[in-house]
Design an enzyme around this catalytic site. Structure first.
Site, PDB file in Angstrom:
ATOM      1  N   GLU A   1       0.972  -1.401   0.061  1.00  0.00           N
ATOM      2  CA  GLU A   1       0.440   0.205   0.123  1.00  0.00           C
ATOM      3  C   GLU A   1       0.458   1.095   0.374  1.00  0.00           C
ATOM      4  O   GLU A   1       1.745   1.373   0.523  1.00  0.00           O
ATOM      5  CB  GLU A   1      -0.940  -0.019   1.459  1.00  0.00           C
ATOM      6  CG  GLU A   1      -1.756  -1.050   1.484  1.00  0.00           C
ATOM      7  CD  GLU A   1      -2.668  -1.324   2.343  1.00  0.00           C
ATOM      8  OE1 GLU A   1      -3.737  -1.063   2.377  1.00  0.00           O
ATOM      9  OE2 GLU A   1      -1.918  -0.808   3.990  1.00  0.00           O
TER      10      GLU A   1
ATOM     11  N   ASP B   1      -4.015  -8.257   5.739  1.00  0.00           N
ATOM     12  CA  ASP B   1      -5.603  -8.951   5.109  1.00  0.00           C
ATOM     13  C   ASP B   1      -5.087 -11.130   5.154  1.00  0.00           C
ATOM     14  O   ASP B   1      -5.859 -11.077   5.668  1.00  0.00           O
ATOM     15  CB  ASP B   1      -5.969  -8.745   4.118  1.00  0.00           C
ATOM     16  CG  ASP B   1      -6.990  -7.294   3.721  1.00  0.00           C
ATOM     17  OD1 ASP B   1      -7.527  -6.740   5.021  1.00  0.00           O
ATOM     18  OD2 ASP B   1      -7.333  -6.658   2.871  1.00  0.00           O
TER      19      ASP B   1
END
Length: 398
Positions: free
Chosen positions: A152, A168
């Site tokens: 990210e 996740d």
């Protein structure tokens, strides 16, 4: 849909980016320095795998707010309108470097993700609300049997924030880095030698936690789901944190829990006590400022629902502190939170063993194993206010 990592990410099938909280973190570039519209991203393939690598830069434009993708030159392309049922997204893949090789592309000012997959392109779809990203906790997701991962990032006028994330899932390893204007490089996300396989071995050895591991039909290990997804899919018992939560609630019925959520504001304190089954927090004047029902495992692992953390100055900061304390199991051992000493983390037998195992296998001890793993700065993040180049290094699966 794109949302903030800290805000718990998964109000939809996928969350993206370090928008929001991270945009306020770190130093700004010098007054005479301007962050360009794109910066180079050097991708190095040290995986040792012969598979073709496919790379994607996806995110939300911080200028227009539109979702889209970037090509290898860093040019942003807005997604076309989607449908219901979802329609295939344009092919946004960029051929990655072969094993032992490097390739440099450019990434634009976005809040988003850099995906990479081995051997097969990812299947992205568009709905009327935007991009639908891989959701491998769903056994029918078309990306379920693809080996892939993502980093990210946010690039804006104040610089670059780039992380490695396991919020996740834990999957094929990589490191991230930023090269500063002076030439120095900061990196994070590197596993210890043998750390990748050791994570899966440790999860299998922890009673009840081996079900997080997903494999292909041929037995190839693909990833371990986060405990939030484990609870949601039944791979992890919904009662996984009950014993610890009950003991916390019992303790703070008769003992005050002091939360000092801002390291730079030691005078801002809130005191929590459980009354009538609810933990109420009061400010220095004795007024109740926010309250929490006893959280379940989903709320703890996801830092959402009963531990929701709005982007405000009171409930959000208290909630993120509680979330970190529950995941790290420091709330019983220390009535003054946050406890930021890694030596105190995961010492209770009831804890976030997924986070424990990942942090233990990281060379620098840092990871994003749950949404507020940045409490106390234990996150795997690099930042620079005037970045010369970003780095993404694909690591071996050993």
């Amino acid at each position: 849909m794109f949302s903030s990592l800290r805000h718990r990410l998964l109000a939809t099938a996928s969350a993206v980016g370090l928008a929001g909280a991270l945009l306020t973190v770190g130093s700004s570039p010098p007054a005479d320095a301007a962050v360009p519209d794109t910066i180079p991203l050097k991708i190095t393939n040290n995986s040792g795998r012969a598979d073709q690598v496919h790379v994607y830069t996806l995110g939300t434009s911080l200028t227009t707010g539109r979702q889209g993708w970037a090509d290898a030159n860093g040019t942003f392309h807005a997604w076309p309108a989607g449908g219901n049922p979802p329609t295939p997204a344009p092919d946004a893949s960029i051929p990655g470097p072969a094993a032992g090789q490097t390739k440099t592309i450019r990434i634009p000012k976005l809040s988003g993700r850099i995906y990479f997959s081995y051997g097969q392109k990812l299947d992205f779809r568009l709905t009327t609300g935007g991009l639908v990203q891989p959701a491998v906790q769903n056994p029918s997701d078309p990306n379920r049997n693809i080996l892939f991962n993502w980093s990210e990032y946010t690039l804006n006028d104040s610089g670059l924030w780039l992380n490695s994330t396991q919020v996740d899932m834990f999957s094929t390893p990589y490191t991230v880095g930023v090269q500063r204007a002076g030439g120095g490089v900061s990196t994070t996300g590197q596993l210890k030698p043998g750390g990748y396989k050791a994570v899966f071995s440790a999860l299998r050895a922890q009673p009840g936690w081996g079900g997080l591991i997903q494999t292909r039909p041929d037995g190839t290990v693909l990833r371990a789901l986060s405990p939030l997804y484990g609870v949601e899919t039944g791979a992890l018992p919904a009662s996984a944190m009950d014993d610890y939560v009950n003991r916390v609630w019992q303790k703070y019925t008769s003992t005050p829990l002091t939360v000092t959520p801002f390291a730079d504001q030691p005078g801002t304190k809130y005191v929590g006590r459980v009354s009538g089954g609810v933990m109420h927090f009061t400010n220095s004047a004795g007024a109740v400022v926010t309250s929490f029902q006893k959280p379940d495992a989903s709320s703890v692992f996801g830092c959402h629902k009963l531990l929701d953390a709005p982007n405000d100055t009171v409930r959000g900061p208290i909630s993120r502190t509680l979330c970190a304390g529950f995941n790290r199991s420091t709330l019983l051992s220390n009535p003054n939170q946050p406890d930021t000493s890694a030596a105190d983390f995961y010492q209770d037998s009831v804890t976030n063993h997924y986070a424990r195992v990942i942090h233990d296998r990281m060379a620098d001890g840092k990871a994003y194993a749950f949404a507020f793993d940045d409490v106390g700065h234990h996150e795997s993040l690099v930042h620079d206010g005037n970045p010369a180049q970003a780095h993404l290094t694909l690591a071996p699966l050993d």
